[in-house]
Design an enzyme around this catalytic site. Structure first.
Site, PDB file in Angstrom:
ATOM      1  N   ASP A  48      76.774  42.469   0.612  1.00 49.68           N
ATOM      2  CA  ASP A  48      78.155  41.998   0.509  1.00 49.68           C
ATOM      3  C   ASP A  48      79.052  42.875   1.375  1.00 49.68           C
ATOM      4  OD1 ASP A  48      80.582  40.931  -0.166  1.00 49.68           O
ATOM      5  OD2 ASP A  48      80.423  41.290  -2.314  1.00 49.68           O
TER       6      ASP A  48
ATOM      7  N   LYS B  50      76.302  38.085   2.626  1.00 46.02           N
ATOM      8  CA  LYS B  50      77.711  37.668   2.646  1.00 46.02           C
ATOM      9  C   LYS B  50      78.463  38.618   3.565  1.00 46.02           C
ATOM     10  CE  LYS B  50      80.576  37.994  -0.985  1.00 46.02           C
ATOM     11  NZ  LYS B  50      81.069  37.643  -2.335  1.00 46.02           N
TER      12      LYS B  50
END
Length: 712
Positions: free
Chosen positions: A535, A574
């Protein structure tokens, strides 16, 4: 006045963000969550953030020229997500702009005033989720919004009572009010004791729309409310008149002492952090000035180094800023360690602070960490270190580029087990090299490990079953970006089965929110984490993070835990957030069977993706897009997509579609790692064997588990 409903902003949807008008302009229900008969949330929509909102919004338009208005109502909490993440809540809200109805791809920044129930810092700066407070946002300009940056925009968000924040409860009602008069905007909680906050310059909140404001009630991200007894009153100039004048809201003045431990006998700098600029003086008990330095707001400031003899010191400090004086004190402990041989310190789970640092009389781990010197090697025993608190390497506890500090287990692997009570392993120092370590069972909402320093190297570290992200590179978000962690390298590490109580935040690896340039992940594997594998989320309120490089890495089965008892919507890689363009580079990496998307830009329009493969995601294999209607400038090169549940979102890019099996690409990825780093073969075989036992049991991975052991 005409009342109407809209929904807009990140994470909103028609299913989750709804409105039921019971009596127009008098009573309404707002929804931002759907849940099953057991009260388990199956979907939550929107979020409250410092500079933007994703909301269900029932509102009316107020002319900007209106000299006086007052809106008051009772808000009952019908449902509150029991697994809080700090972005949910309700608001009595005034904004100077609206989002496009039903659009969940844009942030929709706005200047605003609000009575807000969400997450706020208490008087000790500890986050208190879902308490009642206020938020003011001002000085956002159209240019800031167009560029998706905060620029000169400012935000203050605090509980009405920082000493005792009022937590909201399901089933209870709260009487709140927002009004404008000659003295500005005002917000209040009308409970047993009226609590108020004030903003004196309304024109600084009318920057995006000079005709009207939008005033009403909002709910977001797992909070459903009933708004009752709505009372809106518009008045004239005479009614608006008031002799009271209020100052602009300011952050609370605070100075923190950052360096409570020092190795005795060597010069050691004392570190401070202040919210405002000023002069810091360090005083002896008799008032003598030991050191002084200029502090810059938001930056870690070091006073000139002082050499301490062994002992405990009560250090007083004086901070002077804008004719305001703040005094405080901090305890510093100095200790000189004994060594088994020069530069070598042995530790053990049963070690002692008064030991000799030998294999026979080892130190406890925290003592060795606190008082080691640059160039020291701290030896971990291949045992379990049970720790029920935070394990911290403080600022200034650093090696150097030439003489790094080393923490490793030469006889295999040591385990730091936080037992569901402690964590994280918080590394604020620079130039540490850490290897041969497993970190597990941090308590809920605590990472396994967090790196806030720079120039650190991790190798063969496994982060599993922690109460939040396995490993996160990030400093505190109130630090100046010049002090964000940079140039950290994470090599051949694994993160698995990490899950937070809210089931939406625990990633495997993260470099997000507040991290600088040069952070790199190489040969890392992330699987069965409840949120994302990797992330790189970014917030408008913080500004852009530094560019991150991820290469030769693997994500699979993120979005649910190993036991398959917890489900979320995790992605593989992500690579951004909130539409901020950062040229992160992902290359030669593999995303397999993640619950949501395999590789997503998450609205970052500038990602670079090379030689990657994405197979059999629960969502799209590739979701590469910018924010709103902006076309993505992302570049994909030589990437392969196979059998995603949803069509790829590529903003005009082309990704090859092939029919080869998962095992072909996994084994190719594995072989390439062995060819480039043959010294990692034993470790990689061990990792894949564990993965096969724990997670790769489906038919999809059958050939991988059968064949990887035969790879030459």
């Amino acid at each position: 006045m005409t009342w109407q409903f809209t929904r807009f902003g990140l994470s909103t949807s028609t299913e989750k963000n709804r409105c039921e008008v019971i009596e127009p302009g008098r009573q309404v229900r707002l929804y931002s969550a759907v849940y099953d008969e057991k009260g388990v949330v199956t979907g939550k929509g929107g979020k409250f953030m410092p500079f933007f909102d994703g909301i269900s919004f029932y509102y009316t338009a107020i002319p900007a020229s209106q000299p006086y208005f007052s809106l008051e109502a009772s808000i009952r909490v019908d449902f509150l997500n029991p697994n809080l993440d700090g972005q949910e809540g309700f608001a009595l809200l005034l904004r100077d702009s609206l989002g496009l109805p039903d659009d969940n791809t844009d942030c929709y920044m706005a200047n605003s005033a609000a009575v807000l129930a969400s997450s706020f810092p208490d008087e000790h700066d500890r986050a208190v989720r879902d308490c009642l407070g206020y938020r003011f946002v001002w000085d956002l300009s159209p240019d800031h919004v167009a560029q998706n940056v905060r620029g000169a925009g400012q935000s203050v968000a605090l509980p009405f009572d920082p000493a005792q924040p009022l937590k909201i409860r399901e089933g209870e009602s709260y009487r709140v009010r927002l009004w404008r008069d000659e003295a500005g905007f005002h917000v209040a909680y009308l409970g047993d004791e009226s609590r108020q906050a004030h903003f004196p310059e309304p024109e600084r909140m009318l920057r995006l729309n000079n005709k009207e404001w939008y005033l009403g009630f909002a709910a977001a991200r797992g909070c459903n409310i009933t708004v009752d007894d709505i009372q809106l009153h518009l008045g004239d100039t005479e009614e608006a008149a008031t002799p009271t004048r209020w100052p602009l809201p300011q952050p609370r003045m605070k100075v923190e002492f950052l360096t409570p431990h020092a190795p005795a006998g060597m010069p050691f700098p004392l570190g401070f952090l202040s919210r405002t600029s000023g002069q810091i003086e360090v005083l002896a008990s008799d008032g003598e000035v030991l050191a002084a330095c200029e502090a810059v707001a938001g930056r870690v400031t070091y006073c000139p180094a002082i050499t301490f003899a062994p002992g405990e010191y009560l250090l007083r400090y004086r901070f002077v800023s804008h004719e305001t004086i703040l005094e405080g004190d901090g305890v510093l402990t100095a200790k000189a360690l004994r060594y088994a041989e020069p530069g070598l310190l042995y530790t053990a789970p049963a070690g002692r602070a008064d030991a000799k640092g030998t294999p026979e009389e080892p130190y406890d781990l925290q003592t060795a960490l606190h008082y080691s010197m640059p160039g020291d090697r701290i030896i971990l025993a291949p045992e379990v270190y049970a720790i029920d608190s935070e394990l911290t390497v403080h600022y200034a506890n650093s090696g150097t580029q030439r003489l790094p500090k080393t923490l490793h287990c030469p006889e295999g692997e040591a385990t730091i087990d936080f037992q569901g009570q402690g964590g994280p392993f918080l590394l604020k120092g620079d130039y540490w090299q850490i290897s041969g370590l497993r970190i597990c069972h941090s308590r809920g909402d605590r990472q396994g490990m967090k790196i806030a320093g720079s120039g650190n190297r991790l190798h063969h570290v496994w982060l599993e079953s922690n109460g939040d992200t396995g490993l996160q590179i990030a400093s505190r978000e109130d630090l100046d970006p010049r002090d964000w962690p940079r140039d950290n390298q994470i090599r051949f590490c694994v993160a698995s089965d990490n899950a937070d109580p809210g089931l939406n935040n625990a990633d495997g690896f993260a470099a997000k929110l507040a991290c600088g340039e040069g952070n790199r992940f190489l040969g890392c594997i992330s699987y069965n984490n409840i949120d994302d594998g990797f992330d790189l989320y970014n917030r408008i309120s913080n500004g852009p993070i530094g560019r991150v490089l991820i290469e030769h890495s693997l994500c699979f089965s993120n979005g649910h835990n190993l036991a398959n008892t917890m489900q979320a919507d995790g992605n593989g890689f992500k690579l951004g957030g909130e539409g901020i363009p950062i040229p992160h580079l992902l290359r030669k990496s593999l995303a397999l069977s993640n619950d949501a998307d395999g590789i997503t830009s998450n609205s970052n329009p500038a990602v670079l993706i090379e030689d990657c493969v994405a197979i059999k995601q629960g969502g799209s294999n590739y979701a590469i897009y910018g924010q709103g209607s902006d076309a993505s400038a992302a570049r994909l090169h030589n990437c392969i997509s196979i059998d995603g549940a949803e069509a790829d979102r590529l903003s005009g890019q082309i990704v090859a579609e092939l029919a080869a099996g998962t095992d072909v690409f996994f084994l190719a990825w594995f072989r390439e790692l062995l060819a480039l780093w043959p010294e990692e073969e034993n470790w990689l075989r061990f990792v894949v064997a564990k993965m096969c036992v724990e997670s790769m049991s489906s038919e999809l991975y059958e050939n991988i588990c059968k064949e990887f052991c035969t790879i030459a």
